[in-house]
Structure formats: structure tokens, C-alpha cells
Design a protein around this motif. Sequence first.
Motif, PDB file in Angstrom:
ATOM      1  N   LEU A 160      -9.943  22.491   8.343  1.00  0.00           N
ATOM      2  CA  LEU A 160      -9.078  21.346   8.062  1.00  0.00           C
ATOM      3  C   LEU A 160      -9.249  20.827   6.636  1.00  0.00           C
ATOM      4  CD1 LEU A 160      -9.491  19.357  11.410  1.00  0.00           C
ATOM      5  CD2 LEU A 160      -7.652  20.927  10.754  1.00  0.00           C
ATOM      6  N   GLY A 161     -10.060  21.525   5.852  1.00  0.00           N
ATOM      7  CA  GLY A 161     -10.345  21.087   4.492  1.00  0.00           C
ATOM      8  C   GLY A 161     -11.797  20.669   4.362  1.00  0.00           C
ATOM      9  N   ASN A 191      -7.760  15.224   2.988  1.00  0.00           N
ATOM     10  CA  ASN A 191      -7.249  14.142   2.150  1.00  0.00           C
ATOM     11  C   ASN A 191      -7.437  12.758   2.762  1.00  0.00           C
ATOM     12  OD1 ASN A 191      -6.253  15.977   0.198  1.00  0.00           O
ATOM     13  ND2 ASN A 191      -4.436  16.342   1.438  1.00  0.00           N
ATOM     14  N   VAL A 192      -8.098  12.680   3.923  1.00  0.00           N
ATOM     15  CA  VAL A 192      -8.255  11.413   4.632  1.00  0.00           C
ATOM     16  C   VAL A 192      -9.683  10.893   4.466  1.00  0.00           C
ATOM     17  CG1 VAL A 192      -8.141  10.265   6.872  1.00  0.00           C
ATOM     18  CG2 VAL A 192      -6.487  12.055   6.300  1.00  0.00           C
ATOM     19  N   THR A 193      -9.811   9.604   4.141  1.00  0.00           N
ATOM     20  CA  THR A 193     -11.113   8.966   3.971  1.00  0.00           C
ATOM     21  C   THR A 193     -11.209   7.739   4.867  1.00  0.00           C
ATOM     22  OG1 THR A 193     -11.307   9.674   1.662  1.00  0.00           O
ATOM     23  CG2 THR A 193     -12.669   7.817   2.337  1.00  0.00           C
ATOM     24  N   VAL A 194     -12.348   7.585   5.533  1.00  0.00           N
ATOM     25  CA  VAL A 194     -12.625   6.420   6.373  1.00  0.00           C
ATOM     26  C   VAL A 194     -13.999   5.891   6.006  1.00  0.00           C
ATOM     27  CG1 VAL A 194     -12.883   5.528   8.709  1.00  0.00           C
ATOM     28  CG2 VAL A 194     -11.223   7.342   8.258  1.00  0.00           C
ATOM     29  N   GLY A 195     -14.097   4.593   5.717  1.00  0.00           N
ATOM     30  CA  GLY A 195     -15.384   3.990   5.411  1.00  0.00           C
ATOM     31  C   GLY A 195     -15.287   3.012   4.264  1.00  0.00           C
ATOM     32  N   LYS A 196     -16.430   2.685   3.686  1.00  0.00           N
ATOM     33  CA  LYS A 196     -16.499   1.727   2.584  1.00  0.00           C
ATOM     34  C   LYS A 196     -16.602   2.469   1.260  1.00  0.00           C
ATOM     35  CE  LYS A 196     -19.047  -2.226   0.752  1.00  0.00           C
ATOM     36  NZ  LYS A 196     -20.188  -3.151   0.913  1.00  0.00           N
ATOM     37  N   GLY A 222     -13.853  -3.527  -6.883  1.00  0.00           N
ATOM     38  CA  GLY A 222     -14.191  -3.950  -5.532  1.00  0.00           C
ATOM     39  C   GLY A 222     -14.297  -2.772  -4.593  1.00  0.00           C
ATOM     40  N   LYS A 223     -15.136  -2.899  -3.591  1.00  0.00           N
ATOM     41  CA  LYS A 223     -15.325  -1.863  -2.566  1.00  0.00           C
ATOM     42  C   LYS A 223     -15.009  -2.469  -1.207  1.00  0.00           C
ATOM     43  CE  LYS A 223     -18.769   0.808  -5.155  1.00  0.00           C
ATOM     44  NZ  LYS A 223     -18.820  -0.041  -6.362  1.00  0.00           N
ATOM     45  N   GLN A 224     -14.205  -1.740  -0.422  1.00  0.00           N
ATOM     46  CA  GLN A 224     -13.711  -2.243   0.851  1.00  0.00           C
ATOM     47  C   GLN A 224     -13.863  -1.186   1.939  1.00  0.00           C
ATOM     48  OE1 GLN A 224     -12.909  -5.337   0.284  1.00  0.00           O
ATOM     49  NE2 GLN A 224     -10.988  -5.605  -0.811  1.00  0.00           N
ATOM     50  N   MET A 225     -13.907  -1.651   3.191  1.00  0.00           N
ATOM     51  CA  MET A 225     -13.719  -0.747   4.326  1.00  0.00           C
ATOM     52  C   MET A 225     -12.253  -0.362   4.380  1.00  0.00           C
ATOM     53  SD  MET A 225     -16.464   0.018   6.009  1.00  0.00           S
ATOM     54  CE  MET A 225     -15.718   0.627   7.514  1.00  0.00           C
ATOM     55  N   MET A 226     -11.982   0.927   4.625  1.00  0.00           N
ATOM     56  CA  MET A 226     -10.594   1.371   4.525  1.00  0.00           C
ATOM     57  C   MET A 226     -10.326   2.641   5.312  1.00  0.00           C
ATOM     58  SD  MET A 226     -10.431   3.140   0.730  1.00  0.00           S
ATOM     59  CE  MET A 226     -11.098   1.697  -0.090  1.00  0.00           C
ATOM     60  N   LEU A 227      -9.037   2.894   5.483  1.00  0.00           N
ATOM     61  CA  LEU A 227      -8.511   4.181   5.917  1.00  0.00           C
ATOM     62  C   LEU A 227      -7.533   4.611   4.836  1.00  0.00           C
ATOM     63  CD1 LEU A 227      -7.878   6.488   7.901  1.00  0.00           C
ATOM     64  CD2 LEU A 227      -6.229   4.950   9.005  1.00  0.00           C
ATOM     65  N   ARG A 228      -7.774   5.755   4.208  1.00  0.00           N
ATOM     66  CA  ARG A 228      -6.985   6.153   3.040  1.00  0.00           C
ATOM     67  C   ARG A 228      -6.534   7.610   3.157  1.00  0.00           C
ATOM     68  NH1 ARG A 228      -9.795   5.062  -2.473  1.00  0.00           N
ATOM     69  NH2 ARG A 228     -11.216   6.733  -1.829  1.00  0.00           N
ATOM     70  N   GLU A 235      -4.500  17.725 -12.770  1.00  0.00           N
ATOM     71  CA  GLU A 235      -3.266  17.779 -13.550  1.00  0.00           C
ATOM     72  C   GLU A 235      -2.066  17.656 -12.622  1.00  0.00           C
ATOM     73  OE1 GLU A 235      -3.740  21.495 -15.689  1.00  0.00           O
ATOM     74  OE2 GLU A 235      -4.446  20.410 -17.445  1.00  0.00           O
ATOM     75  N   GLY A 236      -0.989  17.073 -13.150  1.00  0.00           N
ATOM     76  CA  GLY A 236       0.201  16.902 -12.332  1.00  0.00           C
ATOM     77  C   GLY A 236       0.179  15.587 -11.577  1.00  0.00           C
ATOM     78  N   ILE A 237       1.013  15.499 -10.547  1.00  0.00           N
ATOM     79  CA  ILE A 237       1.198  14.267  -9.795  1.00  0.00           C
ATOM     80  C   ILE A 237       0.152  14.134  -8.694  1.00  0.00           C
ATOM     81  CG2 ILE A 237       2.768  12.956  -8.337  1.00  0.00           C
ATOM     82  CD1 ILE A 237       3.675  13.093 -11.204  1.00  0.00           C
ATOM     83  N   SER A 238      -0.480  12.957  -8.630  1.00  0.00           N
ATOM     84  CA  SER A 238      -1.386  12.593  -7.546  1.00  0.00           C
ATOM     85  C   SER A 238      -0.921  11.264  -6.960  1.00  0.00           C
ATOM     86  CB  SER A 238      -2.823  12.446  -8.055  1.00  0.00           C
ATOM     87  OG  SER A 238      -3.293  13.624  -8.662  1.00  0.00           O
ATOM     88  N   TRP A 239      -1.315  10.993  -5.731  1.00  0.00           N
ATOM     89  CA  TRP A 239      -0.968   9.699  -5.133  1.00  0.00           C
ATOM     90  C   TRP A 239      -1.924   9.378  -3.994  1.00  0.00           C
ATOM     91  CZ3 TRP A 239       0.540   9.510   0.043  1.00  0.00           C
ATOM     92  CH2 TRP A 239       0.878  10.737   0.625  1.00  0.00           C
ATOM     93  N   ALA A 240      -1.927   8.100  -3.611  1.00  0.00           N
ATOM     94  CA  ALA A 240      -2.781   7.656  -2.515  1.00  0.00           C
ATOM     95  C   ALA A 240      -2.219   6.370  -1.937  1.00  0.00           C
ATOM     96  CB  ALA A 240      -4.218   7.432  -2.989  1.00  0.00           C
ATOM     97  N   VAL A 241      -2.509   6.132  -0.664  1.00  0.00           N
ATOM     98  CA  VAL A 241      -2.166   4.873  -0.003  1.00  0.00           C
ATOM     99  C   VAL A 241      -3.263   4.582   1.012  1.00  0.00           C
ATOM    100  CG1 VAL A 241      -0.764   6.016   1.761  1.00  0.00           C
ATOM    101  CG2 VAL A 241      -0.378   3.593   1.234  1.00  0.00           C
ATOM    102  N   SER A 242      -3.584   3.308   1.213  1.00  0.00           N
ATOM    103  CA  SER A 242      -4.667   2.973   2.131  1.00  0.00           C
ATOM    104  C   SER A 242      -4.406   1.637   2.816  1.00  0.00           C
ATOM    105  CB  SER A 242      -6.010   2.918   1.389  1.00  0.00           C
ATOM    106  OG  SER A 242      -5.999   1.912   0.399  1.00  0.00           O
TER     107      SER A 242
END
Length: 455
Positions: A160-161, A191-196, A222-228, A235-242
Motif C-alpha cells: 500500500l506504499g 499518502n495518509v498521515t494520522v497523528g501529531k 504549530g503542531k496538531q493532531m490530524m488526519l491528512r 518537482e511539479g505539482i504537490s498538494w495536501a488537505v487535512s
Amino acid sequence: MGQLHNAVRLVRRARLGRNLIILSSLAAAIIVPIWAAAEPAPETDDYIFMESPKRAIILTGDTANVHREVMTVMYDTQELHFQDPGIPRFLMIDREGTAALGIGGAVEGVFSYDFRGSVDDDGFTTYQIPVPADKANRERMQGTANHSSLFIKFVKSTKLGPLVAYVESNFTGNSNGYGFSLKQAYVSLGNVTVGKTRTTFADATACMPTIDYQGPSGATGGKQMMLRYRLLRPEGISWAVSAEMPSVTGRYTDTYGMGVPVTAGISQRVPDIPAFVQYGWDKGNSHVRFSAIFRNIAYRDLLSGKNRFAPGWGVQLSGLARATSLLTFYWQGAYGRGIGTYLNDLSGFGYDLVPSVDDPGKMRAPGSLGVLAGARINITKNLFVSGGYSFCRLYDQGRLPDDTYKRGNYAIANAFYSPLPDLLIGVEYIHGSRKNVDNSHAQANRLNAMLKYSF
């Protein structure tokens, strides 16, 4: 005679049978080991490491047989801030080369001297400059090692990566400055992150190097608990949402002449939603990023006995550009309403919400602006200098007192030298000032010296 002859024959047969058994045993003792040795070797070397578990992790300095994806992720520095721990020194690699555990950290000592105004904190926060100036404490000497750090990073290749588990800590956790403190703890899969971890709204690499751990007044962080969910390319286009757990502070003490507060803070019900889109070039050494954040901040209207919400939002343009191998530029510019938590100079001081001007019991998200610009010059392979300027501005103070913060300025210049691998020496000068709503103001100056060894 016939009976005697038969008896002799039986004895001879018995001896022959016994001899055959003996010969068969000897043959087995010789042939079986030879046959076993001639068998193909098993696919795994369990026979050689029979005393170790099959999935044992062994310490090794040879990474030739480690899965390429594992090492790429282990040594990825795309999102590291200058002050973040670097790459791990010690690696433990499993026998198949598909998983690795890295251990690292740094021992760091910083000595400071404030003059012509001081800040009573290890970090140089312009918000905390006393206005009017405190003449009794115009100078201040201090030293700390509480930003010494430890981290563990585990990376495993999966279908799964890459799977990453990361824990980082330092010693800034209590009132005397030396309590163990968890800074980051997260798990990511693909590409999925869970935690602080660091908020998605911040651009960690778009800030000039500093010894000062507070950093420029107008920088986001700042550092937060998140799901991202994040797709990050050099290089090129990157993006993220959380979706991130909100941290909110407000000015709940205004009484509107009623003698008691008319608003109160309550638990939050809606996560903060930050996102970014980025374009990178020059193998990740340069990028430009646009970030945005949406907030819906809950509070209590004590007059009506109702819970209410104040919308907040923010946008940011940030990046860095390596003009040449010797020169790199940094910039950030952020503006929004109710984003005090995300600006260095305002975080934790009650500027996510302020009282409404005309409507008792109501609150609003004030406007705020943060800007920084800086540069780094590599003089030699082991020596570089950097510097820059930053400011933070608070708007919509409304009913707040005249001594309320209005603006903070932050200017910095420093030099870093590495006489040995992983050993870094730095010196730094910071000038800061604070101006209040009534235009009263004061300044402070600081000299920093740092010795840091990373491992």
C-alpha cells in the motif's frame, strides 16, 4: 549330523543379518549427511541464524541490500525545518531489507544575552517585550539545553506504499524548562498521515535559518493532531488537505460594564481544515506554495445562554528559491481572520476570538497579518550566513484595552559554521519591537550562541 549342520547354517545367517544391520547403520551415518549436504539450500538462512527470530532486526552499516523505497523515505528531508532533527545516524535493518528503524537526535546548548530591553523567555517573542520598557531588567543572561532532542523513525515497504512511524521529543515540557515533551508522533501509510505533526497550513522550509526556536514574528507554525492526505513531489505539482484538532484562545473577559464576563470558551466541535497546492523545481530546492485554512470557532454567549460559532479563515503565499548554489531566498505572507493560533507572535495569547464591538455576548475572529523575507548565503562548504525581517500585525482590536498588542517587528542576522561533520556552531543577533494600540512601544535585543551535535 543333519541337525548340527542346520544349526551352523542358522548361526551364519544370524551373523550375516547382524553384519547387514551394522553395515546399513554405517552407510546411513555416511550417506545421509552427504545427501543432506547435497540438497539445495533453503530460500531463507534460518539454518544459519537458527537462534534468532525469523523477522529479527540486526544492526548494520551496509545498506546495499535495503529496499530503495525504504531508504528514500528514511532520508527524505523535503519538509524539514532548519531546527528539526535531521536524518538518523543509527539504523537497524531487517534481514529482508524491507524495513528499517532509525534512531537520532541532537545535543544542543544555547546561551543568550539580552540588552537594551529583554524578553523573559528562551524564545524571542516580540509579543512578550514589556511596554513600557522594564528599566530594572534591561539586560538578561540565560542558557538552556532543553531543545536537545531524540527521535525514532521506522520505515517499512508495503503493497500500500511506505509505512512510517515517527516519534520526536525534547525537554521543554514543564515550568523549569527541562521536562520531557512529546513534539511529534504520527503514522503514515502511503499518502495518509494520522497523528501529531506540523500543521498543513505551515510551510516549514520557507523560513530562514535561526537559532531562536520561537522564530520570526510573522511566520506560521504549530503542531496538531490530524488526519491528512498529502501528495508531495520534489518537482511539479504537490498538494495536501487535512482535518486538524483546533487549538483556540480568546479574550473572554470583556464585561461591557456588567461586572462579569459575558462570553466563555468551550470545547470545539469542528476541525480546522487547512490545505495547500505547491509547485516545485530544481530537484526540490525551490518551490512556491499557496495555502488556505477554514475554521469554525465555538464559544459560549453567557447572556443568551447559547453556544455560538465565529467563522475564521486564512490564506498564505510562501516559498523558497535557490538562485545559485550560494544564494537562497525565503518568503512567507499570511493573512486571515481567527488564525492567531497559527502565527508565531500571537499563538496562545487569546487572539483567535475578541469581543464584538457593539453586541454584548457576541465574539468575532480578528484579522491578522504575518510577513517574512530572508536569505541564506553559502560562503564555503562549512560556513553560511543568513538573515531577514518579519512582522506580525493584529487588526480589529475593537473593545480591547489601549495596551493591547498591535504589531511586532523581528529582524535577525546569524552565521553558522560546521568544523566537523554533524557539529554546528552558530552566533546570532535579533532585534525586536512591540507597538500597542495606543502607539506606545518598546524594543529588545538579543545575542545568541549555539553549539549543537547531531547524531
